[in-house]
Design a protein around this motif. Structure first.
Motif, PDB file in Angstrom:
ATOM      1  N   GLY A 282      48.665  50.907  25.097  1.00 34.15           N
ATOM      2  CA  GLY A 282      48.316  52.131  24.364  1.00 34.15           C
ATOM      3  C   GLY A 282      47.318  52.989  25.135  1.00 34.15           C
ATOM      4  N   PRO A 283      46.176  52.417  25.532  1.00 33.69           N
ATOM      5  CA  PRO A 283      45.193  53.199  26.297  1.00 33.69           C
ATOM      6  C   PRO A 283      45.728  53.670  27.652  1.00 33.69           C
ATOM      7  CG  PRO A 283      44.163  51.246  25.352  1.00 33.69           C
ATOM      8  CD  PRO A 283      45.637  51.101  25.137  1.00 33.69           C
ATOM      9  N   ILE A 284      46.626  52.877  28.257  1.00 32.76           N
ATOM     10  CA  ILE A 284      47.226  53.293  29.533  1.00 32.76           C
ATOM     11  C   ILE A 284      48.080  54.544  29.313  1.00 32.76           C
ATOM     12  CG2 ILE A 284      48.865  52.652  31.343  1.00 32.76           C
ATOM     13  CD1 ILE A 284      46.292  51.162  31.649  1.00 32.76           C
ATOM     14  N   GLY A 285      48.869  54.555  28.241  1.00 31.88           N
ATOM     15  CA  GLY A 285      49.688  55.715  27.908  1.00 31.88           C
ATOM     16  C   GLY A 285      48.848  56.928  27.562  1.00 31.88           C
ATOM     17  N   GLU A 286      47.742  56.712  26.837  1.00 32.52           N
ATOM     18  CA  GLU A 286      46.852  57.822  26.471  1.00 32.52           C
ATOM     19  C   GLU A 286      46.219  58.451  27.706  1.00 32.52           C
ATOM     20  OE1 GLU A 286      44.152  56.043  23.742  1.00 32.52           O
ATOM     21  OE2 GLU A 286      45.684  55.753  22.196  1.00 32.52           O
ATOM     22  N   ALA A 287      46.102  57.668  28.773  1.00 36.35           N
ATOM     23  CA  ALA A 287      45.563  58.200  30.029  1.00 36.35           C
ATOM     24  C   ALA A 287      46.645  58.892  30.859  1.00 36.35           C
ATOM     25  CB  ALA A 287      44.934  57.063  30.840  1.00 36.35           C
ATOM     26  N   ASN A 288      47.840  59.065  30.259  1.00 38.85           N
ATOM     27  CA  ASN A 288      48.972  59.750  30.904  1.00 38.85           C
ATOM     28  C   ASN A 288      49.431  59.024  32.170  1.00 38.85           C
ATOM     29  OD1 ASN A 288      50.888  61.803  30.815  1.00 38.85           O
ATOM     30  ND2 ASN A 288      49.740  63.104  32.225  1.00 38.85           N
ATOM     31  N   ILE A 289      49.416  57.695  32.110  1.00 42.04           N
ATOM     32  CA  ILE A 289      49.860  56.864  33.228  1.00 42.04           C
ATOM     33  C   ILE A 289      51.174  56.199  32.837  1.00 42.04           C
ATOM     34  CG2 ILE A 289      49.329  54.841  34.654  1.00 42.04           C
ATOM     35  CD1 ILE A 289      46.331  55.513  34.155  1.00 42.04           C
ATOM     36  N   GLU A 290      52.208  56.394  33.648  1.00 41.25           N
ATOM     37  CA  GLU A 290      53.516  55.811  33.357  1.00 41.25           C
ATOM     38  C   GLU A 290      53.572  54.367  33.834  1.00 41.25           C
ATOM     39  OE1 GLU A 290      56.773  58.092  34.774  1.00 41.25           O
ATOM     40  OE2 GLU A 290      56.118  59.945  33.786  1.00 41.25           O
ATOM     41  N   VAL A 291      54.109  53.507  32.985  1.00 39.22           N
ATOM     42  CA  VAL A 291      54.258  52.082  33.286  1.00 39.22           C
ATOM     43  C   VAL A 291      55.720  51.796  33.573  1.00 39.22           C
ATOM     44  CG1 VAL A 291      54.085  49.758  32.320  1.00 39.22           C
ATOM     45  CG2 VAL A 291      52.255  51.420  31.922  1.00 39.22           C
ATOM     46  N   ASP A 292      55.976  50.927  34.544  1.00 38.20           N
ATOM     47  CA  ASP A 292      57.362  50.615  34.907  1.00 38.20           C
ATOM     48  C   ASP A 292      57.715  49.200  34.446  1.00 38.20           C
ATOM     49  OD1 ASP A 292      59.871  50.622  36.007  1.00 38.20           O
ATOM     50  OD2 ASP A 292      59.223  50.576  38.085  1.00 38.20           O
ATOM     51  N   VAL A 293      57.622  48.221  35.326  1.00 38.98           N
ATOM     52  CA  VAL A 293      58.020  46.838  35.015  1.00 38.98           C
ATOM     53  C   VAL A 293      56.902  46.146  34.247  1.00 38.98           C
ATOM     54  CG1 VAL A 293      58.861  44.675  35.996  1.00 38.98           C
ATOM     55  CG2 VAL A 293      59.312  46.836  37.172  1.00 38.98           C
TER      56      VAL A 293
END
Length: 413
Positions: A282-293
């Motif tokens: 959640g916090p990673i997404g809020e920082a506008n960082i895309e996650v892959d694997v």
């Protein structure tokens, strides 16, 4: 007679000499009786020059003014190419995105196309003109100039082809088509005569740089036949369509894509409770960082090690967020690794052929290449490995799946 949209990128129009060459090619199509719409990028290096000028004025300029500045690069190219066509006796008209009325939302520097008014273009085509349109740009409802972000000219070309119901959208670039993998890595890489939108989308998202993902998505959505061609060499290129050629045996694998722009983060010893994945991502997404694997491993002490990959450029920001999350969750250590790469095998034939994964893993094992993470889709298997083994992995997989060989033609049997 066909209606063809042709797109030429920055290197194809990078000098007056090259603009003259493009004009000669376009004039040839027009002489054959085809209706032609040409979409062009800024001359190579021009966008970087404009960005440098802006940075001398202000570290973070207002996005609206950046769009006004960057859109001028394509305006120069459309005017020069129109002049070169007119010199050859070909009636040509240049258009900015606003003059075509490519209507976008108001997300400056990364706008999305909403609609295109094709009435003016159709009138000029009926009058026998070649239309030369500035790629990468449009206008919002208030008349503000907007730009479409990375790969915007490809997207402009596909969008115009969809609006005009063009017979084909031709993307001219510095390669003569889509290859089974990067020819700079594998000598035996083979140009593919055709691939499906699905395959091209997977290959583009997995690291193939021939076409931008957005343009492929747009083409697939509106069923616009795409063809990748070399700007200055003759050849059939690669056709990208909805279906594979029914006359050919569908190969299990069409290509090997790879991406060096990968980094891996692991948060250890996270309490194994419901919602823990959201608390991390959640916090990673809020920082506008895309996650892959993503991989989650549960240990015997009821904690989990949670690992995911991000773009290498986002590693520092993601690590900072993850350290804060680790503290809040009373988790263990946060580990980062920027020396990884992703390798993917892609092919619609995987739907009807079993054993692709085992063949892929066996080929990598034979070369002593360890797999860190695995992710799959219906037509793609991707693995995360150490970056130092990337080229070896691509070569061994290309050989294992026999991609250097032409597929069999069923019509000869």
């Amino acid at each position: 007679m066909s209606l063809i949209v042709q797109k030429f990128g920055g290197t194809s129009v990078g000098s007056i000499e090259r603009i003259e060459q493009v004009a000669e090619k376009v004039a040839g199509f027009h002489a054959n009786g085809d209706d032609i719409v040409v979409v062009v990028s800024a001359m190579s290096g021009e966008t970087n020059r404009l960005l440098a000028l802006a940075s001398e004025i202000q570290d973070q300029p207002v996005a609206r003014e950046m769009d006004v500045l960057l859109s001028t690069g394509e305006q120069v190219t459309v005017a020069l190419l129109s002049m070169a066509l007119n010199k050859r006796g070909v009636k040509a008209r240049s258009y900015t995105g606003g003059q075509v009325r490519i209507l976008t939302d108001s997300a400056h520097t990364k706008a999305r196309i909403r609609e295109i008014d094709d009435a003016r273009m159709r009138r000029d085509l009926e009058d026998g003109s070649v239309l030369v349109v500035a790629g990468f740009q449009g206008v919002d409802e208030s008349g503000n100039i907007t730009t479409l972000g990375r790969g915007g000219s490809d997207t402009t070309a596909v969008a115009l082809a969809a609006a005009l119901h063009a017979d084909e959208c031709q993307i001219y670039t510095d390669v003569d088509g889509v290859y089974t993998t990067d020819p700079r890595v594998v000598d035996g890489a083979r140009r593919l005569p055709r691939v499906t939108f699905e395959e091209m989308l997977e290959m583009a998202s997995m690291g193939s740089k021939v076409l931008q993902i957005r343009a492929v998505e747009f083409a697939g959505k509106y069923n616009v036949p795409l063809r990748v061609l070399h700007s200055f060499e003759d050849g059939p290129g690669t056709l990208i369509t909805l279906e594979v050629d029914s006359a050919m045996e569908t190969p299990t694998i069409s290509g090997i894509a790879f991406n060096r722009d990968e980094a891996k983060l692991t948060i250890e010893g996270v309490p194994d409770t419901p919602g823990v994945a959201y608390k991390i991502l959640g916090p990673i997404g809020e920082a506008n960082i895309e996650v892959d694997v993503i991989v989650q491993n549960v240990s015997h002490d009821k904690t989990v090690d949670f690992t995911f990959t991000v773009s290498r450029n986002d590693l520092a920001a993601a690590q900072s967020v993850l350290c804060r999350v680790a503290s809040e969750l009373s988790a263990g250590e946060v580990c980062a690794d920027s020396k990884i790469a992703k390798v993917s095998v892609v092919g619609v034939g995987m739907r009807s052929h079993a054993g692709v994964a085992s063949q892929m893993f066996a080929a990598l094992a034979e070369e002593g290449i360890n797999i860190m993470m695995i992710t799959t889709s219906e037509i793609r298997i991707s693995v995360i490995i150490e970056e130092k083994f990337l080229e070896l992995a691509v070569r061994c997989l290309h050989s294992s799946f026999g991609l250097e060989r032409e597929p069999k033609d069923e019509s000869t049997h």
